[in-house]
Design a protein around this motif. Sequence first.
Motif, PDB file in Angstrom:
ATOM      1  N   TYR A   2      20.770  41.613  67.826  1.00 21.30           N
ATOM      2  CA  TYR A   2      22.215  41.547  67.862  1.00 21.30           C
ATOM      3  C   TYR A   2      22.634  42.180  66.602  1.00 21.30           C
ATOM      4  O   TYR A   2      21.719  42.329  65.787  1.00 21.30           O
ATOM      5  CB  TYR A   2      22.665  39.882  67.946  1.00 21.30           C
ATOM      6  CG  TYR A   2      22.022  39.361  69.094  1.00 21.30           C
ATOM      7  CD1 TYR A   2      22.431  39.729  70.533  1.00 21.30           C
ATOM      8  CD2 TYR A   2      20.846  38.392  69.216  1.00 21.30           C
ATOM      9  CE1 TYR A   2      21.960  39.255  71.716  1.00 21.30           C
ATOM     10  CE2 TYR A   2      20.434  38.296  70.385  1.00 21.30           C
ATOM     11  CZ  TYR A   2      20.833  38.403  71.724  1.00 21.30           C
ATOM     12  OH  TYR A   2      20.260  38.173  72.687  1.00 21.30           O
ATOM     13  N   PRO A  40      23.246  28.558  75.072  1.00 20.48           N
ATOM     14  CA  PRO A  40      21.652  29.241  75.057  1.00 20.48           C
ATOM     15  C   PRO A  40      21.354  29.309  73.746  1.00 20.48           C
ATOM     16  O   PRO A  40      22.203  29.489  72.662  1.00 20.48           O
ATOM     17  CB  PRO A  40      21.850  30.530  75.759  1.00 20.48           C
ATOM     18  CG  PRO A  40      23.205  30.970  75.429  1.00 20.48           C
ATOM     19  CD  PRO A  40      24.076  29.865  75.379  1.00 20.48           C
ATOM     20  N   GLN A  63      29.392  29.041  76.488  1.00 27.53           N
ATOM     21  CA  GLN A  63      29.726  30.331  77.484  1.00 27.53           C
ATOM     22  C   GLN A  63      30.950  30.185  78.454  1.00 27.53           C
ATOM     23  O   GLN A  63      31.281  29.007  78.766  1.00 27.53           O
ATOM     24  CB  GLN A  63      28.289  30.362  78.215  1.00 27.53           C
ATOM     25  CG  GLN A  63      27.053  30.451  77.465  1.00 27.53           C
ATOM     26  CD  GLN A  63      26.973  31.674  76.739  1.00 27.53           C
ATOM     27  OE1 GLN A  63      26.800  32.610  77.190  1.00 27.53           O
ATOM     28  NE2 GLN A  63      26.984  31.572  75.275  1.00 27.53           N
ATOM     29  N   LEU A 122      16.031  35.399  72.446  1.00 25.06           N
ATOM     30  CA  LEU A 122      16.836  34.544  73.289  1.00 25.06           C
ATOM     31  C   LEU A 122      15.897  33.708  74.481  1.00 25.06           C
ATOM     32  O   LEU A 122      15.489  34.316  75.388  1.00 25.06           O
ATOM     33  CB  LEU A 122      17.868  35.407  74.160  1.00 25.06           C
ATOM     34  CG  LEU A 122      18.900  34.626  74.903  1.00 25.06           C
ATOM     35  CD1 LEU A 122      19.998  33.734  74.102  1.00 25.06           C
ATOM     36  CD2 LEU A 122      19.883  35.809  75.705  1.00 25.06           C
ATOM     37  N   SER A 166      29.580  34.073  75.239  1.00 21.68           N
ATOM     38  CA  SER A 166      30.307  33.646  74.208  1.00 21.68           C
ATOM     39  C   SER A 166      31.628  34.263  73.540  1.00 21.68           C
ATOM     40  O   SER A 166      31.307  35.506  73.889  1.00 21.68           O
ATOM     41  CB  SER A 166      29.336  32.943  72.950  1.00 21.68           C
ATOM     42  OG  SER A 166      28.752  34.286  72.458  1.00 21.68           O
TER      43      SER A 166
HETATM   44  N1  PCA Z   1      25.628  36.037  73.917  1.00 21.74           N
HETATM   45  C1  PCA Z   1      24.459  36.489  74.097  1.00 21.74           C
HETATM   46  C2  PCA Z   1      23.553  35.754  74.744  1.00 21.74           C
HETATM   47  C3  PCA Z   1      24.380  34.412  74.897  1.00 21.74           C
HETATM   48  C4  PCA Z   1      25.624  34.945  73.966  1.00 21.74           C
HETATM   49  O1  PCA Z   1      26.619  34.326  73.951  1.00 21.74           O
HETATM   50  C5  PCA Z   1      24.560  37.805  75.147  1.00 21.74           C
HETATM   51  O2  PCA Z   1      25.599  37.843  75.860  1.00 21.74           O
HETATM   52  O3  PCA Z   1      23.712  38.581  75.405  1.00 21.74           O
END
Ligand code: PCA
Length: 327
Positions: A30, A227, A143, A86, A203
Amino acid sequence: MNFKITVAAAALALGANAFAQTKWDLPAAYPASNFHTENLTQFAADVDKASGGKLKITVHANASLFKANEIKRAVQGGQAQIGEVLLVNFENENPIYGVDGIPFLATSYADSKKLYEAQKPVLDKLLGTQGMKLLYTVAWPPQGIYSKKELASVADLRGIKWRAYSPATAKIAELIGAQPVTIQAAELSQALATGVVESYMSSGSTGYDSKTYESIKYWYDTQAWLPKNAIIVNKKAFDALDPATQAALTKAAADAETRGWKLSEEKNEWYKKALSEKGMKIVTPPAKLVSDMKQVGTIMQADWVKKAGPDGEAIIANFNKLKAAKK
Ligand code: PCA
């Protein structure tokens, strides 16, 4: 033997030992400005300090070293000593990794922590059989559904190009009749800009990072699941550290876990505000959309329990016990 030389040699050896430095790479998926990554950077700085500079961890943000779904294998194989994954991405490998991706099983931070508590012993054991160790986890914010148009029920999502990031989010698409395409966060903004994606669940955090507000107007705050990212370490790399450095690492990890969960909850509010300032509508989902989504969750939970067997049953039972006890 000349005494002076022996002392000098010993001092030299000690000195060399005191300066022996271990360098680890930590691939993460990320962006550097994401709260998970900021927390990781703080964790690396804490480890550096607490180990007296003996363990240097370099965080490689935004999938720059390995792609999101390659990080786990990289840590397992020792190409990276430590990494952030993740967990739900690995549900096809073992259902245990996917329990925090079941819609409407744990929908608040408090419940997600209980689910983690119930999952942790099984997760630890599972990672152990794969030559790894769990250091800490941090949940993503709840989410919700990003959509270009207003939604009254899931029927409004039929046929739509739906971005999935995990087996479970692809399964949701299948259940609601959308067209799933799996895209990890690092490629999401481009997929949105080129029209490959019209809708997805995630999210406020990822919506903000990927500038979803540039192409999508609505975010339905369904609070469907939270998650977790997990920081995992190669067991051989961990075992090669001296005990004091191991302790420094473990302590910094425990601090990062506490800090990260708190940060996630605080930033959830911040991200929602930031998205609405960018012109998005943050919407409380209408009753029919909620009941439709809950039906999806019921099907997925039943499927999961079937796949996950006795370990899965134990996690759910333990989770329910924790919920009942702490009310
Ligand atoms: N963001 C990541 C995983 C869960 C989240 O909130 C994504 O969308 O890849």
